[in-house]
Design a protein around this motif. Sequence first.
Motif, mmCIF file in Angstrom:
data_model
loop_
_atom_site.group_PDB
_atom_site.id
_atom_site.type_symbol
_atom_site.label_atom_id
_atom_site.label_comp_id
_atom_site.label_asym_id
_atom_site.label_seq_id
_atom_site.Cartn_x
_atom_site.Cartn_y
_atom_site.Cartn_z
ATOM 1 N N HIS A 199 0.850 -1.176 0.000
ATOM 2 C CA HIS A 199 0.000 0.000 0.000
ATOM 3 C C HIS A 199 0.894 1.238 0.000
ATOM 4 O O HIS A 199 2.059 1.175 0.371
ATOM 5 C CB HIS A 199 -0.936 0.006 1.215
ATOM 6 N N VAL A 200 0.322 2.346 -0.427
ATOM 7 C CA VAL A 200 1.058 3.601 -0.495
ATOM 8 C C VAL A 200 0.402 4.574 0.465
ATOM 9 O O VAL A 200 -0.802 4.807 0.409
ATOM 10 C CB VAL A 200 1.052 4.168 -1.936
ATOM 11 N N ASP A 201 1.203 5.130 1.368
ATOM 12 C CA ASP A 201 0.708 6.161 2.274
ATOM 13 C C ASP A 201 0.952 7.517 1.641
ATOM 14 O O ASP A 201 2.084 7.868 1.319
ATOM 15 C CB ASP A 201 1.430 6.083 3.623
ATOM 16 N N GLY A 202 -0.103 8.283 1.486
ATOM 17 C CA GLY A 202 0.034 9.612 0.900
ATOM 18 C C GLY A 202 -0.016 9.570 -0.616
ATOM 19 O O GLY A 202 -0.493 8.630 -1.223
ATOM 20 N N THR A 203 0.514 10.638 -1.211
ATOM 21 C CA THR A 203 0.530 10.735 -2.667
ATOM 22 C C THR A 203 1.968 10.847 -3.147
ATOM 23 O O THR A 203 2.905 10.890 -2.350
ATOM 24 C CB THR A 203 -0.252 11.982 -3.132
ATOM 25 N N ASN B 270 3.376 13.372 -4.453
ATOM 26 C CA ASN B 270 3.958 14.680 -4.181
ATOM 27 C C ASN B 270 4.252 14.935 -2.707
ATOM 28 O O ASN B 270 4.815 15.979 -2.375
ATOM 29 C CB ASN B 270 3.023 15.781 -4.700
ATOM 30 N N ASP B 271 3.875 14.026 -1.821
ATOM 31 C CA ASP B 271 4.170 14.207 -0.397
ATOM 32 C C ASP B 271 5.660 13.979 -0.142
ATOM 33 O O ASP B 271 6.276 13.082 -0.729
ATOM 34 C CB ASP B 271 3.369 13.217 0.450
ATOM 35 N N ALA C 229 9.042 12.723 1.751
ATOM 36 C CA ALA C 229 9.370 11.530 2.535
ATOM 37 C C ALA C 229 9.507 11.929 3.997
ATOM 38 O O ALA C 229 10.046 12.992 4.312
ATOM 39 C CB ALA C 229 10.670 10.916 2.038
ATOM 40 N N PRO C 230 8.998 11.108 4.904
ATOM 41 C CA PRO C 230 9.106 11.458 6.327
ATOM 42 C C PRO C 230 10.563 11.369 6.801
ATOM 43 O O PRO C 230 11.292 10.443 6.448
ATOM 44 C CB PRO C 230 8.245 10.403 7.024
#
Length: 181
Positions: free
Chosen positions: A60-64, A66-67, A69-70
């Motif tokens: 799964h992908v968290d965010g989009t 263009n977000d 990286a944490p």
Amino acid sequence: MGSIARSALLRQAASVPKLPAATYAIARPSALRQSIANTVRASAFHTTSRRNLLPPLPQHVDGTVNDPAPVLETSPAHGSYHWTFDRLVSAGLVPLTLAPFAAGSLNPTMDAVLCGIILIHSHTGFQNIIIDYVPTWRVPRARKAIMWGLNVATVIVGLALYEFETTDVGVTEAIKRVWTA
């Protein structure tokens, strides 16, 4: 090096003994058929498709896209205490392993300390392997189960070493007896 690049069929065909053509055609046609059948069978075995043993994990992908990286909070002390402790335990194992045999004294207290340090060294080593190769973000339940399994195994081994130390000869005496047997 060229033999590595050849296909399995060519390698098998190259390993067939070289006999004159007249021998194959007249004297031994069954040997030729058997040799070709073996070559085809072996090459079919070597060229089977590769199958994954385990299915891929759910993705799964968290965010989009263009977000950003944490970026985690950094600390100069993060991990350094563990690393220092592991190095001290590892360095302490060297004299503790050699001392009972070099001094000639088999002291039960020294034996117990040696068993405790070996147990701690093994536990932290396996814990580091689990931390490195079973990431929490990917398989959190499996990581927790493996960590609990490690803790249970450490307790069982600790109890077994205690039992061996108190009711039997001890680790260093057992090593000495095996060495001189």
